[in-house]
Design an enzyme around this catalytic site. Structure first.
Site, PDB file in Angstrom:
ATOM      1  N   GLY A 275       0.847  -1.193   0.000  1.00  0.00           N
ATOM      2  CA  GLY A 275       0.000   0.000   0.000  1.00  0.00           C
ATOM      3  C   GLY A 275       0.877   1.236   0.000  1.00  0.00           C
ATOM      4  O   GLY A 275       1.152   1.850  -1.035  1.00  0.00           O
ATOM      5  N   TYR A 316       0.231   8.589  14.971  1.00  0.00           N
ATOM      6  CA  TYR A 316       1.420   7.733  15.083  1.00  0.00           C
ATOM      7  C   TYR A 316       2.676   8.528  15.420  1.00  0.00           C
ATOM      8  O   TYR A 316       3.768   7.965  15.324  1.00  0.00           O
ATOM      9  CB  TYR A 316       1.706   7.022  13.756  1.00  0.00           C
ATOM     10  CG  TYR A 316       0.573   6.300  13.099  1.00  0.00           C
ATOM     11  CD1 TYR A 316      -0.001   5.166  13.676  1.00  0.00           C
ATOM     12  CD2 TYR A 316       0.093   6.718  11.859  1.00  0.00           C
ATOM     13  CE1 TYR A 316      -1.019   4.484  13.038  1.00  0.00           C
ATOM     14  CE2 TYR A 316      -0.927   6.030  11.211  1.00  0.00           C
ATOM     15  CZ  TYR A 316      -1.474   4.921  11.807  1.00  0.00           C
ATOM     16  OH  TYR A 316      -2.475   4.247  11.176  1.00  0.00           O
ATOM     17  N   CYS A 342      -9.506  22.287  17.229  1.00  0.00           N
ATOM     18  CA  CYS A 342      -9.470  22.506  18.670  1.00  0.00           C
ATOM     19  C   CYS A 342      -8.984  21.268  19.410  1.00  0.00           C
ATOM     20  O   CYS A 342      -9.739  20.607  20.128  1.00  0.00           O
ATOM     21  CB  CYS A 342     -10.857  22.915  19.153  1.00  0.00           C
ATOM     22  SG  CYS A 342     -11.458  24.328  18.239  1.00  0.00           S
TER      23      CYS A 342
HETATM   24  C1  PLP Z   1      -2.699  -2.396   5.536  1.00  0.00           C
HETATM   25  C2  PLP Z   1      -2.503  -3.684   4.876  1.00  0.00           C
HETATM   26  C3  PLP Z   1      -1.642  -3.791   3.774  1.00  0.00           C
HETATM   27  C4  PLP Z   1      -0.820  -2.644   3.261  1.00  0.00           C
HETATM   28  O1  PLP Z   1       0.108  -2.191   4.183  1.00  0.00           O
HETATM   29  P1  PLP Z   1       1.184  -1.073   3.731  1.00  0.00           P
HETATM   30  O2  PLP Z   1       1.982  -0.863   4.954  1.00  0.00           O
HETATM   31  O3  PLP Z   1       0.418   0.131   3.331  1.00  0.00           O
HETATM   32  O4  PLP Z   1       1.964  -1.656   2.612  1.00  0.00           O
HETATM   33  C5  PLP Z   1      -1.546  -5.017   3.151  1.00  0.00           C
HETATM   34  N1  PLP Z   1      -2.257  -6.086   3.571  1.00  0.00           N
HETATM   35  C6  PLP Z   1      -3.100  -6.024   4.624  1.00  0.00           C
HETATM   36  C7  PLP Z   1      -3.855  -7.230   5.026  1.00  0.00           C
HETATM   37  C8  PLP Z   1      -3.245  -4.818   5.307  1.00  0.00           C
HETATM   38  O5  PLP Z   1      -4.071  -4.774   6.359  1.00  0.00           O
END
Ligand code: PLP
Length: 414
Positions: A275, A316, A342
């Site tokens: 991701g 985070y 706020c």
């Molecule tokens: C969030 C998630 C990803 C992607 O994670 P990244 O750190 O954004 O690469 C992939 N697989 C699952 C099951 C996730 O929950």
């Protein structure tokens, strides 16, 4: 590649000055680079070489239709975690047959819809889900393709909120329970075992935990094959981090190398679910300084973006580089870059040395992942606009929300 660079002291997105984008579309505004998105995807493809593999973009990182469509055109599959994300993938022209459905609490309605559109595989995370899926598939007269998400109990050494592969995690099934669960799946009439899945966490910079997890998963795959359950694919999840300042970082190829070495000679298709590493550095958040405030203790730059637009610093303690859109030569001061919400947690960056004037534009970098996707309407703030730059051209890919839209679904008592 860097899609965002200075030209004549002006920060640009693929050669388009960000000041021009702010002028045209207003602020706050997310700006994405098509070239950077494409380059990140191609870096994965290149690292995988000739291996049979499907890169399933983890939609939750940024579910913009324009981004999903771009990855679909590049041949990507998708990793989804809700029925809403499935609908987005389809609306964006993605192929349901390349969709993996992850998530620890899928509803029966979501399972049903995903079976109806014919997704590639369900990443099952509990015995209960296995039973529901079998039952619903039976009702629909179809077979449900499944993997079991196994928790390899590997410490990814990341922020506790995004470590997902520890024994104590709510995700996946414990390693020791995987084999009995596969045997159970094999006995159920409306399921077809396709693969195995793991995802140990996010923002991973060290390739070792991923390879360690892969090793455990491969061992399990071999046991399954020996028991008459050969797998068509191995899904090793996502989680690779991105460079957020000037830290040393492996490339995508370097990160994957130890894992790919373990897969040498194996027949299964490799699935990955990246991701952040596909979109994070392909986007920034463009914001304008509303107010400068100085006290004996602190200097504040109050900007028009806030934690509702980019939650990561608040949630985070994430670091995002913050760059001036126009470099100027005035004296620098140490600023807190904060939003107008706020909450004292509403900050985008602490202790940034910058030379600022009211009305200046700032770019909050590495905001392509988990930015817009985690945004909210807190303080009744309309969500930001989203713009995709493609060479010299800018495209508004999401209009800025209007305040009236925020309460359009609400009613008062009669
Ligand atoms: C969030 C998630 C990803 C992607 O994670 P990244 O750190 O954004 O690469 C992939 N697989 C699952 C099951 C996730 O929950």
């Amino acid at each position: 590649m860097t899609a965002f660079d200075y030209r004549q002291e002006q920060l640009c997105a693929e050669h388009v000055p960000l000041s021009q984008i702010a002028e045209q579309y207003g602020t706050p505004c997310f700006v994405y680079s098509r070239a950077a998105l494409t380059a990140a995807y191609q870096a994965y493809r290149a690292a995988l070489g000739e291996r049979k593999a499907l890169i399933c973009y983890a939609v939750k990182a940024n579910s913009s239709l324009a981004i999903l469509n771009l990855f679909a055109r590049l041949g990507a599959g998708f990793d989804i975690v809700s029925g809403g994300e499935l609908a987005r993938v389809i609306a964006a022209g993605g192929d349901p047959a390349k969709v993996l459905f992850s998530g620890v609490g899928k509803t029966r309605a979501e399972l049903r819809t995903a079976l109806q559109v014919g997704i590639h595989c369900f990443n099952v995370e509990s015995a209960s889900e296995l039973a529901s899926l079998n039952q619903i598939a039976g009702e629909l007269g179809v077979t449900a393709p499944i993997s079991i998400r196994v928790n390899p109990d590997v410490d990814p050494k990341t922020h506790p909120y995004i470590a997902t592969g520890l024994k104590s995690s709510k995700f996946g099934v414990p390693f020791e329970q995987a084999l009995p669960l596969y045997r159970q799946a094999q006995a159920l009439p409306h399921l077809a075992i396709r693969g195995i899945d793991c995802h140990i966490g996010s923002e991973l910079l060290d390739p070792a935990p991923a390879a360690q997890a892969a090793q455990k998963i491969l061992g399990l795959a071999d046991t399954l094959a020996a028991e008459g359950m050969p797998l068509a694919h191995l899904d090793l999840g996502g989680g690779m981090g991105i460079r957020s300042r000037d830290e040393a970082m492996p490339s995508i190829a370097e990160y994957l190398a130890p894992t790919l070495a373990l897969l040498e000679g194996r027949k299964e298709t490799l699935m990955l679910e990246p991701g952040r590493s596909l979109v994070g550095n392909a986007g920034l958040l463009l914001t304008r300084i509303e107010v400068l405030k100085h006290s004996a203790e602190k200097n504040f730059a109050v900007v028009d973006a806030a934690m509702n637009d980019l939650l990561r610093p608040a949630l985070y303690s994430a670091w995002h580089d913050i760059l001036p859109v126009r470099r100027n030569t005035g004296a620098e001061r140490i600023y807190e870059i904060v939003g107008p919400i706020c909450e004292s947690g509403d900050f985008l960056g602490h202790d940034r040395s910058l030379s600022l004037r009211e009305g200046d534009l700032l770019a909050v970098m590495s905001a392509g992942a988990y930015g817009m996707a985690m945004s909210s309407n807190y303080n009744s703030r309309p969500r930001a606009a989203e713009v995709m730059v493609d060479q010299g051209t800018t495209h508004l890919v999401r209009q800025r929300e209007e305040v009236a839209q925020l309460f359009a679904l609400e009613t008062i008592l009669p």
